[in-house]
Scaffold this active site. Structure first.
Site, PDB file in Angstrom:
ATOM      1  N   GLY A 174      -6.729 -25.435   4.358  1.00  0.00           N
ATOM      2  CA  GLY A 174      -7.066 -26.826   3.940  1.00  0.00           C
ATOM      3  C   GLY A 174      -6.882 -27.549   5.195  1.00  0.00           C
ATOM      4  O   GLY A 174      -6.431 -27.078   6.441  1.00  0.00           O
ATOM      5  N   ALA A 179       1.370 -30.183  12.449  1.00  0.00           N
ATOM      6  CA  ALA A 179       0.095 -30.210  11.383  1.00  0.00           C
ATOM      7  C   ALA A 179       0.460 -29.059  10.485  1.00  0.00           C
ATOM      8  O   ALA A 179       0.902 -27.946  11.167  1.00  0.00           O
ATOM      9  CB  ALA A 179      -1.042 -30.248  12.020  1.00  0.00           C
ATOM     10  N   CYS A 191      -6.931 -34.329  11.950  1.00  0.00           N
ATOM     11  CA  CYS A 191      -6.559 -34.301  10.543  1.00  0.00           C
ATOM     12  C   CYS A 191      -7.459 -35.343   9.700  1.00  0.00           C
ATOM     13  O   CYS A 191      -7.191 -35.354   8.487  1.00  0.00           O
ATOM     14  CB  CYS A 191      -5.402 -34.275  10.111  1.00  0.00           C
ATOM     15  SG  CYS A 191      -4.296 -33.016  10.917  1.00  0.00           S
TER      16      CYS A 191
END
Length: 238
Positions: free
Chosen positions: A92, A160, A191
């Site tokens: 993801g 992250a 991101c």
């Protein structure tokens, strides 16, 4: 009751693509150890067979993205011109940077065996990094409510998180900025988050904090959060 083992593979300074290959071998080993050649009785909750965590520090600069957010051709060419590699990853999250001075941790865990939902797993990764930050003297680190993930100091992301889970086995994981050259993030929207910054342990603590400095406190925090013992091992075979 003794806690189940999780194998630790410390790769050191390695190309990002090589760390991904080792991770994929670990995923195959975890599935083979869990499924086996014959049906098994329903397992008790806890660590599953063949679980591991792959730790590395990227040897060179790489921009990587997940299942969405690949850069357009012109943007990709600009990033390559700066001397960075490009990589698509089965996880993801949108585009981010990986490079020297960053700890990559790829846990390969059996969430079904652990009876842990995916969102709970992401929360456990955040809790792990928050424990690490407290150990290092950075109590200001925090996680934010969903849909935001990772660990933050103010409006800047320190760590992250981007994960994949297939057949209940996790892969990918987290990227913690230790002494990363943060100027690499200037060329992307990290991101995909507009208006947010990026930081590192070295910047926040006002001293040089290398990947080697954080490995042991990271492993201590991992052991506590995932309730396991750690076994140090060689890389798995193909």
């Amino acid at each position: 009751m003794s806690r189940g083992p999780v194998r630790v593979l410390r790769l050191g300074l390695r190309p990002y693509a090589e760390a991904l290959r080792v991770q994929e071998r670990c995923v195959r080993a975890a599935r083979a150890a869990r499924d086996g050649p014959a049906p098994a009785p329903a397992p008790a909750p806890g660590p599953g067979p063949g679980e591991s965590v792959v730790l590395s520090e990227p040897a060179g600069p790489v921009y990587a993205w997940g299942l969405r957010g690949a850069p357009e051709a012109a943007a990709a060419a600009r990033l390559r011109a700066r001397g960075a590699g490009l990589a698509a990853a089965r996880r993801g999250g949108r585009i981010t940077f990986h490079g020297p001075g960053q700890l990559l941790a790829f846990p390969v865990l059996d969430l079904r065996r652990r009876r842990l939902p995916l969102r709970g797993y992401v929360g456990a990764l955040e809790a792990l990094v928050l424990r690490l930050c407290r150990r290092l003297g950075l109590p200001a680190a925090r996680s934010l409510p969903p849909p935001l993930t990772g660990v933050w100091v103010g409006d800047s992301k320190l760590c992250a998180i981007g994960v994949h889970c297939g057949h209940h086995i996790t892969s990918h994981g987290l990227a913690l900025n230790c002494c990363t050259d943060l100027t690499w993030f200037d060329h992307i929207i990290p991101c995909g988050l507009e208006g947010k910054g990026v930081t590192s342990l070295s910047r926040e603590l006002g001293r040089q904090v290398t990947v080697d400095h954080v490995l042991q406190p990271f492993l201590d925090s991992f052991q506590e959060v995932f309730d396991c013992t750690l076994v140090f091992s060689e890389e798995p075979g193909d």
